[in-house]
Motif scaffolding. Structure first.
Motif, PDB file in Angstrom:
ATOM      1  N   TRP A   1       0.820  -1.212   0.000  1.00  0.00           N
ATOM      2  CA  TRP A   1       0.000   0.000   0.000  1.00  0.00           C
ATOM      3  C   TRP A   1       0.854   1.263   0.000  1.00  0.00           C
ATOM      4  CZ3 TRP A   1      -4.592   0.065  -1.716  1.00  0.00           C
ATOM      5  CH2 TRP A   1      -5.427  -1.048  -1.565  1.00  0.00           C
ATOM      6  N   PHE A   2       1.930   1.245   0.761  1.00  0.00           N
ATOM      7  CA  PHE A   2       2.773   2.435   0.785  1.00  0.00           C
ATOM      8  C   PHE A   2       3.597   2.569  -0.501  1.00  0.00           C
ATOM      9  CE2 PHE A   2       1.790   2.196   5.309  1.00  0.00           C
ATOM     10  CZ  PHE A   2       1.515   3.537   5.579  1.00  0.00           C
ATOM     11  N   GLY A   3       3.866   1.446  -1.150  1.00  0.00           N
ATOM     12  CA  GLY A   3       4.496   1.505  -2.461  1.00  0.00           C
ATOM     13  C   GLY A   3       3.580   2.166  -3.477  1.00  0.00           C
ATOM     14  N   ILE A   4       2.295   1.841  -3.413  1.00  0.00           N
ATOM     15  CA  ILE A   4       1.309   2.449  -4.319  1.00  0.00           C
ATOM     16  C   ILE A   4       1.201   3.953  -4.057  1.00  0.00           C
ATOM     17  CG2 ILE A   4      -1.153   2.547  -4.869  1.00  0.00           C
ATOM     18  CD1 ILE A   4      -1.220  -0.507  -4.365  1.00  0.00           C
ATOM     19  N   ILE A   5       1.177   4.328  -2.770  1.00  0.00           N
ATOM     20  CA  ILE A   5       1.119   5.759  -2.428  1.00  0.00           C
ATOM     21  C   ILE A   5       2.346   6.485  -2.981  1.00  0.00           C
ATOM     22  CG2 ILE A   5       1.239   7.401  -0.510  1.00  0.00           C
ATOM     23  CD1 ILE A   5      -0.399   5.359   1.138  1.00  0.00           C
ATOM     24  N   GLY A   6       3.520   5.870  -2.812  1.00  0.00           N
ATOM     25  CA  GLY A   6       4.746   6.481  -3.317  1.00  0.00           C
ATOM     26  C   GLY A   6       4.726   6.644  -4.818  1.00  0.00           C
ATOM     27  N   LEU A   7       4.273   5.616  -5.536  1.00  0.00           N
ATOM     28  CA  LEU A   7       4.230   5.676  -6.997  1.00  0.00           C
ATOM     29  C   LEU A   7       3.272   6.766  -7.471  1.00  0.00           C
ATOM     30  CD1 LEU A   7       5.074   4.562  -9.726  1.00  0.00           C
ATOM     31  CD2 LEU A   7       3.239   2.862  -9.532  1.00  0.00           C
ATOM     32  N   ALA A   8       2.110   6.864  -6.838  1.00  0.00           N
ATOM     33  CA  ALA A   8       1.129   7.884  -7.231  1.00  0.00           C
ATOM     34  C   ALA A   8       1.699   9.287  -7.039  1.00  0.00           C
ATOM     35  CB  ALA A   8      -0.155   7.708  -6.403  1.00  0.00           C
ATOM     36  N   GLY A   9       2.359   9.502  -5.900  1.00  0.00           N
ATOM     37  CA  GLY A   9       2.953  10.809  -5.651  1.00  0.00           C
ATOM     38  C   GLY A   9       4.065  11.128  -6.627  1.00  0.00           C
ATOM     39  N   ASN A  10       4.868  10.115  -6.963  1.00  0.00           N
ATOM     40  CA  ASN A  10       5.960  10.332  -7.915  1.00  0.00           C
ATOM     41  C   ASN A  10       5.433  10.709  -9.295  1.00  0.00           C
ATOM     42  OD1 ASN A  10       8.257   9.832  -6.284  1.00  0.00           O
ATOM     43  ND2 ASN A  10       7.857   7.635  -6.374  1.00  0.00           N
ATOM     44  N   VAL A  11       4.360  10.077  -9.703  1.00  0.00           N
ATOM     45  CA  VAL A  11       3.763  10.401 -11.006  1.00  0.00           C
ATOM     46  C   VAL A  11       3.317  11.857 -11.038  1.00  0.00           C
ATOM     47  CG1 VAL A  11       1.792   9.947 -12.520  1.00  0.00           C
ATOM     48  CG2 VAL A  11       3.076   8.043 -11.559  1.00  0.00           C
ATOM     49  N   VAL A  12       2.722  12.317  -9.946  1.00  0.00           N
ATOM     50  CA  VAL A  12       2.310  13.731  -9.870  1.00  0.00           C
ATOM     51  C   VAL A  12       3.523  14.643  -9.981  1.00  0.00           C
ATOM     52  CG1 VAL A  12       1.293  15.505  -8.386  1.00  0.00           C
ATOM     53  CG2 VAL A  12       0.245  13.233  -8.512  1.00  0.00           C
ATOM     54  N   ALA A  13       4.586  14.341  -9.248  1.00  0.00           N
ATOM     55  CA  ALA A  13       5.797  15.170  -9.291  1.00  0.00           C
ATOM     56  C   ALA A  13       6.435  15.151 -10.677  1.00  0.00           C
ATOM     57  CB  ALA A  13       6.793  14.683  -8.240  1.00  0.00           C
ATOM     58  N   LEU A  14       6.430  13.994 -11.343  1.00  0.00           N
ATOM     59  CA  LEU A  14       6.982  13.897 -12.692  1.00  0.00           C
ATOM     60  C   LEU A  14       6.217  14.779 -13.669  1.00  0.00           C
ATOM     61  CD1 LEU A  14       7.753  10.079 -13.048  1.00  0.00           C
ATOM     62  CD2 LEU A  14       9.404  11.954 -13.058  1.00  0.00           C
ATOM     63  N   LEU A  15       4.903  14.794 -13.541  1.00  0.00           N
ATOM     64  CA  LEU A  15       4.083  15.640 -14.419  1.00  0.00           C
ATOM     65  C   LEU A  15       4.392  17.119 -14.202  1.00  0.00           C
ATOM     66  CD1 LEU A  15       0.632  13.787 -14.171  1.00  0.00           C
ATOM     67  CD2 LEU A  15       2.228  13.808 -16.101  1.00  0.00           C
ATOM     68  N   VAL A  16       4.672  17.482 -12.957  1.00  0.00           N
ATOM     69  CA  VAL A  16       5.006  18.881 -12.645  1.00  0.00           C
ATOM     70  C   VAL A  16       6.339  19.271 -13.276  1.00  0.00           C
ATOM     71  CG1 VAL A  16       5.642  20.464 -10.780  1.00  0.00           C
ATOM     72  CG2 VAL A  16       3.670  18.951 -10.509  1.00  0.00           C
ATOM     73  N   LEU A  17       7.311  18.363 -13.236  1.00  0.00           N
ATOM     74  CA  LEU A  17       8.674  18.687 -13.668  1.00  0.00           C
ATOM     75  C   LEU A  17       8.952  18.389 -15.142  1.00  0.00           C
ATOM     76  CD1 LEU A  17      10.617  17.233 -10.598  1.00  0.00           C
ATOM     77  CD2 LEU A  17      10.237  19.661 -11.104  1.00  0.00           C
ATOM     78  N   ALA A  18       8.123  17.568 -15.779  1.00  0.00           N
ATOM     79  CA  ALA A  18       8.441  17.036 -17.104  1.00  0.00           C
ATOM     80  C   ALA A  18       8.710  18.115 -18.148  1.00  0.00           C
ATOM     81  CB  ALA A  18       7.312  16.115 -17.579  1.00  0.00           C
ATOM     82  N   SER A  19       7.853  19.131 -18.229  1.00  0.00           N
ATOM     83  CA  SER A  19       7.982  20.108 -19.302  1.00  0.00           C
ATOM     84  C   SER A  19       9.221  20.982 -19.178  1.00  0.00           C
ATOM     85  CB  SER A  19       6.738  21.008 -19.335  1.00  0.00           C
ATOM     86  OG  SER A  19       6.588  21.704 -18.108  1.00  0.00           O
ATOM     87  N   GLY A  20       9.808  21.073 -17.970  1.00  0.00           N
ATOM     88  CA  GLY A  20      10.965  21.944 -17.794  1.00  0.00           C
ATOM     89  C   GLY A  20      12.257  21.214 -17.529  1.00  0.00           C
ATOM     90  N   ARG A  21      12.270  19.874 -17.740  1.00  0.00           N
ATOM     91  CA  ARG A  21      13.438  19.106 -17.312  1.00  0.00           C
ATOM     92  C   ARG A  21      14.701  19.397 -18.120  1.00  0.00           C
ATOM     93  NH1 ARG A  21      10.221  15.646 -20.218  1.00  0.00           N
ATOM     94  NH2 ARG A  21      11.197  14.296 -21.802  1.00  0.00           N
ATOM     95  N   HIS A  22      14.564  19.988 -19.319  1.00  0.00           N
ATOM     96  CA  HIS A  22      15.749  20.316 -20.111  1.00  0.00           C
ATOM     97  C   HIS A  22      16.172  21.773 -19.926  1.00  0.00           C
ATOM     98  CE1 HIS A  22      15.476  16.437 -22.009  1.00  0.00           C
ATOM     99  NE2 HIS A  22      14.285  16.694 -22.504  1.00  0.00           N
ATOM    100  N   ALA A  23      15.489  22.513 -19.068  1.00  0.00           N
ATOM    101  CA  ALA A  23      15.739  23.951 -18.946  1.00  0.00           C
ATOM    102  C   ALA A  23      16.975  24.277 -18.125  1.00  0.00           C
ATOM    103  CB  ALA A  23      14.508  24.640 -18.331  1.00  0.00           C
TER     104      ALA A  23
END
Length: 305
Positions: free
Chosen positions: A124-146
């Motif tokens: 369950w905590f692995g699932i929580i971690g994965l969900a949070g990571n996906v949210v953070a990835l979406l936030v950072l994705a568009s600027g990762r080459h900046a």
């Protein structure tokens, strides 16, 4: 303020907003995984939590660096704080390396002496971690080459997402088969994810701090191209380095025919030199400084590079 400076300020402000959101998500995941580690006894979950702690520290450092990048240049710091993001990325890489080595050591120890694992809490905590990571990835994705900062942050969160996915797989394996070594195997996998990317980032930031020639810029080709310009006799003391993301600089001494400094050619040659390094190569260099000199002056110089 020039349009170019304004663009950098807007980019830095946007970077800072992304980092604030990513930091908030990461801290929440960290807290959840620490609780999960206590409940389950999972090394894989502890490894992911340790990685999250490093991520949170790194994102905080990156946020500070992004804020410093907004400060204008001064006579004492003519480039402002552009190098702050490089220092922050290097520190993040160092922290990640320590975490990666610890995970590998502990995983090997647990392969030999596997402890009891609470697979349900781990899942369950692995699932929580994965969900949070996906949210953070979406936030950072568009600027990762900046910038180095956002690239480092994105890589860390991506590693965490893969780690969380591996934690979930290990939890399922332990639940179905009872093979608790799966926890240590996944921990080794997480460590293997961390270290290579960390070493690459550390090497790149170290190159910047050691004033290495920017990656992708062939200084030999630059020299040959300058020598091919009309009236150019010699090029020496040619250096190129990177101040920060998107800010390569180049300096050099260019020897001209003696008459060029008196017949008006020098001004046109200087423009050609600046256009050459700014437009001709794969890495455009907008910040260039060239000393134009005669052969007599060159021969009187004590140092040649």
């Amino acid at each position: 303020m020039s349009g170019h400076d304004h663009s950098h300020a807007v980019d830095a402000t946007r970077d800072r907003k992304r980092l604030v959101l990513a930091l908030g998500v990461t801290v929440l995941i960290l807290i959840a995984e620490v609780v999960g580690t206590v409940l389950s006894g999972s090394l894989a979950l502890l490894a992911d939590a340790g990685h999250m702690f490093t991520d949170a520290s790194g994102l905080l450092i990156a946020l500070i660096a992004a804020s410093l990048a907004l400060r204008p240049p001064t006579p004492e710091r003519t480039w402002g704080y552009k190098r702050a993001e490089v220092l922050a990325a290097a520190l993040q890489a160092g922290l990640l390396l320590v975490v990666g080595v610890f995970i590998l050591y502990e995983a090997i120890r647990r392969l030999i002496e596997p402890p009891a694992i609470g697979s349900s809490a781990m899942l369950w905590f692995g699932i929580i971690g994965l969900a949070g990571n996906v949210v953070a990835l979406l936030v950072l994705a568009s600027g990762r080459h900046a910038s180095f900062n956002l690239r480092a942050a994105f890589l860390e969160v991506l590693n965490d997402a893969l780690g969380s996915a591996a934690v979930i797989v290990a939890a399922v394996v332990i639940t179905v088969t009872g093979w608790t070594q799966a926890d240590a195997i996944v921990s080794l996998f997480i460590g293997a994810l961390i270290i290579p990317r960390t070493l690459r980032l550390l090497r790149e930031t170290t190159d910047v701090l050691l004033a290495a020639t920017p990656k992708g810029l062939d200084l030999r080709s630059v020299r040959d191209h300058i020598l091919a310009l009309p009236h150019v006799v010699d090029v020496h003391d040619l250096h190129a380095t990177l101040i920060g993301t998107g800010t390569p600089v180049i300096t050099g001494h260019v020897t001209l025919r003696d008459e060029c400094l008196t017949d008006g050619h020098a001004q046109r040659i200087l423009v050609e030199l600046q256009e050459c390094v700014a437009e001709h190569f794969d890495v455009p260099v907008e910040h260039s400084t060239f000393q134009l000199e005669t052969t007599t002056h060159r021969d009187q110089e004590h140092l040649h590079h």
